[in-house]
Design an enzyme around this catalytic site. Structure first.
Site, short mmCIF file in Angstrom:
data_model
loop_
_atom_site.label_atom_id
_atom_site.label_comp_id
_atom_site.label_asym_id
_atom_site.label_seq_id
_atom_site.Cartn_x
_atom_site.Cartn_y
_atom_site.Cartn_z
CD GLU A 40 -3.02 0.96 2.23
OE1 GLU A 40 -3.70 -0.08 2.10
OE2 GLU A 40 -3.20 1.81 3.12
N PRO A 43 -0.23 9.00 -1.87
CG PRO A 43 -2.02 10.37 -2.47
CD PRO A 43 -1.70 9.08 -1.79
CE LYS A 45 0.80 15.70 4.28
NZ LYS A 45 0.79 16.39 5.58
CB THR A 72 -4.32 5.97 0.71
OG1 THR A 72 -3.38 7.00 0.43
CG2 THR A 72 -3.63 4.80 1.36
NE ARG A 131 -17.49 6.36 9.12
CZ ARG A 131 -17.71 6.57 10.41
NH1 ARG A 131 -18.90 6.29 10.91
NH2 ARG A 131 -16.78 7.01 11.21
CE1 TYR A 182 -10.99 -0.28 11.06
CE2 TYR A 182 -13.05 -1.18 10.21
CZ TYR A 182 -12.07 -0.20 10.20
OH TYR A 182 -12.17 0.86 9.33
CE LYS A 207 -17.82 -3.20 6.39
NZ LYS A 207 -16.60 -2.44 6.77
#
Length: 692
Positions: A40, A43, A45, A72, A131, A182, A207
């Site tokens: 993972e 981007p 900064k 992400t 979410r 989780y 879900k």
């Protein structure tokens, strides 16, 4: 940064077809006993960080061969654009199967539709539906999106399940959809203390039944909690989880402070026995990373055992890389998660070894790891690795060697073996992988892909509206704001909008001065005292390996009213001070000044932009280590977030309320200033400037 040599890759069409696969299809095609990994990235900064991440991604893809990568998502504005840019690099340029995160709250249906269409245009067929922050939809409407009369009838996205249903309704089975799980329970705004897996299960069932194809877990370190999680899911009476792919998410431990911050935000527990191992080496970043590799590698092996008891099929492991490569490379190699080469790839690599590309420099890899046939060992006793050059004499003997001097030619740098060695930090080119190996949040090197602290959701208060109102009240005057900062300094408040962490012990040394500064209405965000050559074992200021010495320049960063800044700027530019201090200042409109800009132009032209190492350490047998850097590019990048937080704070109050008007006014009138004093011997020097 050194220039990378071109890599030898598979044919474009083959890579393209491979990249457009759905994740679940790729997993189903693997032999049942296969172990695989995914990675993972977020981007960066800064533009320099983005450019450097592209090279890092290319190297990690070739060395570690992930089954897929995640990118992400930042809701709205430039952050979302950067997410799509990074996804395009992964999917189109590098031919990697890419899973794009997508958060649904605080985004209109039109923005969701646009993101999904952009993903389709890039060939992305995998979405991780999340979410995001608690919903405040009206406040997050795109400023360029006109409000419509039928807006109340638009699709509402309050939870990830709403996004799953919407994607299935509008795009059918085009996308493979993943959702978050989780192992220890989700610490939601209404259940931050009573989090539990049992509380989450009904939502997770919803879900999956709404159309989710796979589960990806939040990071965890408690293997007992994961064992309970996996067993509970597989035995759930609904049957929803009996066959679904569950991919555990793991975070390599990059530094002691980073893992403490991350686990605090995620509410992931670190068992005492693991924390004791980290505590024992907390002052030495290198040892923390080494112990962290051991811990996460052990978790991988324990998860393999658990999955062997609870589920059939390939076993996957997802790594939250934080855009760093060394630690995850060691873990993936050590635990056998790098897939073997296919016959076609072996033939290709063999051709590379026997027919190296013309004019490619060759890499000599140091024999710090016993020769296992994977890489060549050095026959010399040089204190560092050297690049082998051909067709010319060496220009830099300390860093280069001819093939004759080296006695045996090395393998081409674009072989898989050497690419992995570079990712693990070996050789001269290993510096490409490890130059930013010890990140320090926003105080690190702005060229690093890992610069800054990102959680994928952009600017956030990291507390709920109810918590924010309880902690900070409803400010109506500037004095009320000062009181929030002062109470935080005194330990009466656990957090302020710009920091969810407590103070380090060294703040005690300057707490009285900071209280005086904040009492003036100059609100401090960061600071450190001057330190002159204390031992690295010092209980307050020490860090790094044993028998070293550490140094610090004093600095303070704070918001200041524009009228006060005009007076202070003149003082800082006075001839008696201009050689002792460096400063950067910016307002919400983007107006920027510094000690390097126009007022500092001297007879021979404008001064070169300064880079300030404000913390450094000297250790036996090592180059000087500079973990804390302040420079213009990083200050500018941080300032966007710093001013954005004023806006986030204002949004928790009603539109047109007294508190919202106050915070918006302060945001528009303030300057963010960072002042560094170069005299690290006189601990009072910076305070004489600011308080007198």
């Amino acid at each position: 940064m050194g220039e990378f040599l071109p890599s030898l890759e598979l044919p474009v069409e083959a890579g393209k077809n491979h990249a457009m696969d759905k994740i679940t299809d790729k997993i189903a095609a693997l032999p049942a006993e296969t172990n695989y990994c995914s990675l993972e990235f977020f981007p960066p900064k800064t533009a320099m960080g983005f450019s450097n991440l592209r090279d890092r991604l290319d190297r990690m893809a070739r060395a570690l061969r992930p089954l897929f990568v995640n990118v992400t998502w930042g809701a709205g504005g430039s952050t979302a654009t950067k997410s799509l840019e990074l996804a395009e690099i992964c999917q189109r340029e590098l031919g990697l199967t890419t899973c794009l995160h997508l958060t649904c709250t605080n985004m209109s249906r039109k923005l969701i539709d646009k993101a999904l269409e952009d993903a389709k245009a890039l060939g992305i067929r995998n979405i991780l539906a999340l979410r995001g922050d608690p919903p405040r939809r009206a406040e997050y409407r795109d400023s360029n999106e006109p409000q419509t009369d039928d807006e109340e009838d638009e699709e509402e996205f309050h939870w990830a399940v709403d996004l799953v249903r919407y994607v299935r309704k509008t795009h059918g089975d085009y996308f493979c959809i993943g959702v978050a799980a989780y192992p220890e329970g989700h610490a939601d705004e209404s259940h931050p203390l009573g989090q539990s897996l049992e509380h989450d299960l009904p939502y997770l069932v919803d879900k999956v039944q709404a159309g989710a194809d796979f589960l990806m877990t939040q990071l965890f370190f408690d293997i007992k909690a994961y064992d309970h999680f996996e067993k509970t899911l597989r035995e759930h009476p609904s049957g929803a989880f009996k066959k679904i792919v569950v991919i555990p998410g793991l975070m390599p431990i990059q530094s002691y402070q980073m893992i403490k911050r991350t686990t605090k935000l995620s509410h992931a527990k670190i068992p005492d026995e693991l924390m004791d191992r980290l505590e024992a080496v907390r002052g030495d970043d290198e040892r923390v990373k080494e112990v962290g590799v051991d811990i996460v590698s052990e978790l991988v092996e324990q998860i393999k055992d658990i999955k062997g008891r609870t589920a059939d099929g390939p076993k996957g492991f997802h790594f939250y890389t934080l855009n760093l490569e060394k630690a995850v490379s060691f873990i993936v190699e050590r635990t056998g998660l790098i897939p073997p080469e296919t016959p076609e790839e072996e033939e290709l690599q063999s051709a590379v070894r026997h027919n190296p590309l013309p004019d490619i420099r060759l890499l000599r890899v140091n024999g710090s790891i016993p020769d296992d046939g994977r890489r060549k060992g050095s026959i010399g006793s040089d204190p560092r690795d050297r690049v082998i050059v051909q067709g010319r004499s060496t220009s830099y003997p300390d860093w280069e060697a001819t093939a004759q001097e080296a006695s045996i030619p090395a393998e081409p740098i674009n072989s898989r073996a050497n690419t992995l060695a570079i990712s693990e930090g070996e050789g001269v080119l290993g510096r490409e992988a490890t130059w930013d190996d010890f990140p320090n949040g926003r105080w690190g090197d702005a060229r690093s892909p890992a610069y800054g602290q990102i959680d994928g959701y952009g600017v956030s208060l990291h507390v709920t509206v109810a918590q924010a109102l309880r902690i900070w009240g409803t400010p109506r005057t500037a004095e009320d704001i000062s009181n929030v900062f002062i109470r935080h300094l005194k330990g009466e408040l656990t957090t302020i909008p710009w920091s969810e962490e407590g103070f380090s012990p060294e703040t005690d040394k300057i707490r009285d001065q900071l209280v005086k500064l904040n009492s003036k209405g100059w609100w401090s965000l960061a600071s450190q005292p001057a330190v002159n050559g204390l031992r690295s074992s010092d209980p307050t200021f020490g860090w790094g390996p044993q028998n070293g010495f550490v140094f610090q320049k004093a600095f303070v960063e704070f918001f200041i009213p524009s009228a006060d800044w005009k007076v202070l700027e003149q003082k800082l530019r006075h001839p008696d001070l201009k050689d002792d201090v460096c400063f950067y200042a910016i307002n919400a409109a983007g107006d920027f000044v510094s000690s390097d800009t126009a007022a500092s132009v001297e007879a021979d032209g404008e001064k070169e932009a300064s880079t300030n190492a404000v913390t450094w350490g000297v250790f036996p047998g090592k180059e000087i280590v500079t973990p804390t850097i302040i420079e213009e590019v990083s200050f500018r990048a941080w300032s966007e977030e710093a001013f954005g937080i004023w806006g986030e704070w204002a949004k928790i109050y009603g539109k047109g309320s007294e508190s919202e008007k106050l915070l918006d006014k302060i945001r528009g009138d303030s300057w963010l200033v960072n002042i560094i004093h170069h005299d690290f011997i006189d601990s009072d020097a910076i305070w004489e400037v600011l308080l007198n």
